[in-house]
Motif scaffolding. Structure first.
Motif, mmCIF file in Angstrom:
data_model
loop_
_atom_site.group_PDB
_atom_site.id
_atom_site.type_symbol
_atom_site.label_atom_id
_atom_site.label_comp_id
_atom_site.label_asym_id
_atom_site.label_seq_id
_atom_site.Cartn_x
_atom_site.Cartn_y
_atom_site.Cartn_z
ATOM 1 N N LYS A 139 46.572 40.272 48.843
ATOM 2 C CA LYS A 139 48.066 40.805 50.274
ATOM 3 C C LYS A 139 49.023 40.237 48.936
ATOM 4 C CE LYS A 139 48.361 39.194 54.543
ATOM 5 N NZ LYS A 139 48.571 40.895 55.136
ATOM 6 N N THR A 140 49.644 41.273 49.362
ATOM 7 C CA THR A 140 50.884 41.362 48.930
ATOM 8 C C THR A 140 51.806 40.385 48.856
ATOM 9 O OG1 THR A 140 51.946 44.121 49.411
ATOM 10 C CG2 THR A 140 50.343 43.636 47.373
ATOM 11 N N GLY A 141 52.015 40.995 50.650
ATOM 12 C CA GLY A 141 53.397 40.365 51.504
ATOM 13 C C GLY A 141 52.402 38.597 51.500
ATOM 14 N N LEU A 142 54.262 38.381 52.440
ATOM 15 C CA LEU A 142 53.435 37.412 53.293
ATOM 16 C C LEU A 142 53.822 37.433 54.154
ATOM 17 C CD1 LEU A 142 56.234 34.807 51.154
ATOM 18 C CD2 LEU A 142 53.742 34.501 50.577
ATOM 19 N N ASP A 143 53.501 38.185 55.831
ATOM 20 C CA ASP A 143 53.521 38.384 56.371
ATOM 21 C C ASP A 143 52.426 37.786 57.260
ATOM 22 O OD1 ASP A 143 53.006 40.872 55.210
ATOM 23 O OD2 ASP A 143 51.956 40.881 56.547
ATOM 24 N N GLY A 146 43.759 36.055 48.723
ATOM 25 C CA GLY A 146 45.053 36.574 50.221
ATOM 26 C C GLY A 146 46.029 36.866 49.420
ATOM 27 N N MET A 147 47.653 36.033 49.926
ATOM 28 C CA MET A 147 48.567 36.450 49.476
ATOM 29 C C MET A 147 48.820 36.057 48.409
ATOM 30 S SD MET A 147 50.482 34.229 52.494
ATOM 31 C CE MET A 147 50.199 35.086 54.719
ATOM 32 N N ALA A 148 49.116 36.734 47.408
ATOM 33 C CA ALA A 148 49.812 36.977 46.123
ATOM 34 C C ALA A 148 50.398 37.552 45.443
ATOM 35 C CB ALA A 148 48.233 37.497 45.220
ATOM 36 N N SER A 149 51.761 37.201 44.654
ATOM 37 C CA SER A 149 52.496 37.262 43.736
ATOM 38 C C SER A 149 51.601 38.441 43.127
ATOM 39 C CB SER A 149 53.008 36.444 43.359
ATOM 40 O OG SER A 149 52.733 35.841 42.197
ATOM 41 N N GLY A 199 54.251 45.271 53.397
ATOM 42 C CA GLY A 199 55.626 44.666 53.571
ATOM 43 C C GLY A 199 55.990 46.257 52.928
ATOM 44 N N VAL A 226 57.539 46.156 46.367
ATOM 45 C CA VAL A 226 56.284 45.322 45.666
ATOM 46 C C VAL A 226 54.970 45.441 45.173
ATOM 47 C CG1 VAL A 226 55.544 42.327 46.825
ATOM 48 C CG2 VAL A 226 57.519 43.701 47.720
#
Lengths: 539, 129
Positions: free
Chosen positions: B12-16, B40-43, B65, B69
């Motif tokens: 998941k690219t975002g932190l949403d 999961g949420m990953a940079s 998002g 990104v």
């Protein structure tokens, strides 16, 4: 015709028609009660919307604090009757400043889900010229660990503007369903620390902000994550019980007053009209019964459940987005038929982005058309007495209490979040819902049915502004340069020692905001003192 | 089709915090026999590292998002592992969808059929082997 049973979302088998005999006892004997009488399924006031129409209350915010301010003013000018401040989720939910590596690596995302507010200065900009003294406001803080900061920020600005906190009206949220079930974040304080925060907020509001709803349990966030209407009800009250039991255990404020504060909740209004309207009626009945049976509270004002409703975002489709105006209208009507006190309608561009100005305006217009043109405000509980609705209300109450009991069997609501029991329920339902769509059992117009006519419906996503990250970074640097550093550090140190004690966190939080302590610094204290929640799902 | 040897990285690219889409898709892919590695949420860095270390056959991105990104993640993965296919889903508005497609990323917006996503995963993972 086929023999396959027709089921509601809560898997209640629906008959082709209903008669008086279908309404189960003891509900049947309550059908003739007027609105305004316990157990209040018909509403708390007999005059209903005649004397007080529901509040038009839309989620709003993006970009820089001034962008959000402009959008809120736009909504108020268009007829919104309260306002909601959204904080940027990247920073707010995680209590990070914009220079945190996890935020920097996603810099373009910053501001897409709310304005970046890292200090009281930013909150002040967002509130510039807004009628804080006369409006009902949602100050942000949807996520549990962010709530004390968001509330203290709003209240600090109010105090600086000379407003009396005792007269301030509004709501917090700090919703467990959002934080630990629906929108699980990358980092979050554990649930027991979250419970402590919420109990602190309830106590603080009881003593200092009598017109403020301290925390608002959001069934919405359970429902839009997959919980069925009966589960939404059952889990909402299982959650509320955690707060009230904790308040009772602490024994610092009268339980009746705390219960009144906890009686501001939100539900999702989804697309199955009658079941959803019955759900709002069931909720009022359950709250009244719960207070009486579990806490021996019968005071009518306390038993008045105030419901904010948001139309189901997940029902809004990406394809043919203008169809969502119709869905929004139907779901808004549903909420109103259920007698809610406050309503937000998801934007028609919900599946594409945060709402554009036009989508936002439409969400307000839908509600205004209902209020002004349909005469729906004339009669309270217009569905009351319908054999079908009364039967569904009673059946939902029964199923919801069953789910409540299931949660208790699993150790209570918090335990069900920690173990992932609720997540599994929600995921299972989501899967079922998806498979029904996939198999053609449930048609979705424009998506799985009548899907070929796309050309007249082109809508693109609203992307806000592109300077939120840069401006927030510059402001953070400026704040660090210009704030009274010794005062800020002392306030932060005090906040840390309060976090480590059993004292109420809110006075120290207000002092920290006033001393221009930043969101990220507060988050670092949380991470140090409370550690990270051990999430039952992969985040 | 035997997908059991095929590994798919999901991120998941975002932190949403919107998990509906990736959760459902991951389950559908597992049900179809794939091994799904959910990070999961990953940079961007996390995604590239996992794509290399886990030796995956396909990368799936959930995008909630800004498209930039996601584009950064796509470019970096393509640079680190040329030829590794990617697909994406989430609230990807039309303008963003076109940008992703231009980089060869298959995009599944809300309302996409799981069957189509699984079919895409099969096609993308079996094409090079």
């Amino acid at each position: 015709m086929g023999t396959k049973p027709v089921l509601s979302s809560s898997e209640i088998e629906l008959k082709a028609y209903y008669t008086a005999e279908d309404i189960p006892e003891p509900h049947r004997s309550r059908v003739n009660l007027p609105p305004g009488e316990a157990p209040y399924h018909r509403g708390f006031h007999s005059s209903g919307y005649r004397t007080k129409p529901w509040r038009i209350f839309q989620l709003s915010g993006f970009g820089k604090p001034e962008d959000e301010n402009e959008r809120i003013k736009f909504l108020l000018k268009n007829g919104e009757t309260g306002f909601i401040m959204e904080h940027d989720r990247n920073t707010a939910d995680h209590c990070y400043n914009v220079d945190h590596p996890d935020v920097v690596s996603r810099r373009e995302d910053v501001g897409l889900t709310g304005a970046v507010m890292q200090s009281v200065r930013d909150i002040d900009i967002c509130l510039d010229g807004l009628p804080m003294d006369t409006s009902f406001a949602h100050a942000g803080g949807a996520v549990v660990q962010h709530a004390p900061f968001a509330l203290a920020g709003y209240w600090t600005v109010a105090k600086r503007r000379g407003f009396d906190l005792r007269k301030l009206a509004g709501t917090g949220q700090s919703d467990f369903n959002l934080t630990y079930l629906g929108c699980v974040t990358k980092q979050q304080i554990p649930t027991d620390a979250g419970l402590r925060f919420n109990a602190d907020i309830i106590e603080f509001c009881t003593e200092n902000l009598p017109r403020w709803v301290p925390v608002s349990v959001a069934g919405y966030n359970g429902a839009d994550s997959g919980l069925t209407p009966d589960q939404e009800l059952g889990s909402l009250f299982a959650n509320t019980v955690e707060y009230l039991d904790e308040i009772k255990r602490r024994n610092k404020i009268p339980l009746e007053v705390a219960a009144k504060g906890c009686g501001g909740v939100s539900f999702r209004s989804s697309i199955h009209i009658f079941e959803e309207a019955a759900k709002m009626r069931a909720a009022r009945l359950m709250w009244s019964d719960l207070l009486r049976e579990r806490y021996d509270i019968t005071e009518p004002k306390t038993a008045n459940l105030r419901i904010h409703c948001v139309t189901a975002g997940s029902k809004m489709t990406y394809q043919q987005p203008l169809n969502n105006i119709v869905r929004g209208t139907v779901m808004a009507l549903t909420a109103v038929l259920g007698g809610v006190q406050s309503l937000g309608v998801s934007g028609y561009d919900e599946a594409l982005s945060i709402p554009s100005e036009h989508a936002h305006q439409m969400s307000v217009r839908i509600q205004q058309i209902l209020q002004e043109e349909t005469n729906i405000c004339a009669v309270t509980d217009p569905l009351g007495g319908s054999y079908y609705i009364e039967t569904l209300t009673a059946q939902l109450v029964e199923k919801a209490w069953q789910f409540f009991e299931d949660i208790m069997q699993e150790g209570g609501y918090l335990a069900c979040l920690d173990s992932g029991w609720l997540h599994a329920k929600a995921a299972e339902n989501q899967h079922k819902e998806f498979m029904a769509m996939e198999s053609g059992e449930q048609n979705i117009v424009g998506v799985t049915f009548a899907e070929d006519d796309e050309s007249p419906y082109e809508v693109d996503g609203f992307m806000g502004t592109d300077d939120a990250f840069d401006v927030a970074t510059a402001r953070l640097n400026e704040l660090r340069r210009t704030r009274h550093e010794t005062g800020a550090k002392a306030a932060l140190k005090n906040l840390e020692s309060v976090c480590r004690s059993e004292s109420n966190i809110m006075p120290a939080m207000l002092a920290a905001l006033d001393a221009e302590v930043t969101l990220g610094e507060i988050g670092d204290v949380y991470r140090e003192v409370f550690g990270d929640w051990n999430t039952p799902i992969q985040t | 089709m035997d997908n059991s040897q095929k590994r798919i990285l999901m991120a998941k690219t975002g932190l949403d915090g919107h998990w509906r889409g990736p959760t459902i898709v991951a389950r559908a892919l597992r049900d179809a026999g794939f091994e799904v590695i959910m990070i999961g949420m990953a940079s961007t860095d996390d995604i590239v590292r996992a794509a290399v270390d886990e030796d995956v056959d396909l990368v799936g991105l959930n995008i909630g998002g800004h498209i930039n990104v996601a584009l950064r993640a796509v470019n970096s993965v393509q640079e680190a592992r040329p030829g590794l296919p990617l697909f994406a889903g989430g609230t990807v508005p039309p303008h963003a969808m076109k940008q992703l497609q231009a980089l060869g990323v298959e995009v599944f917006p809300p309302g996409s059929q799981l069957a189509a996503i699984v079919e895409s995963a099969e096609r993308l993972t079996h094409r090079s082997s």
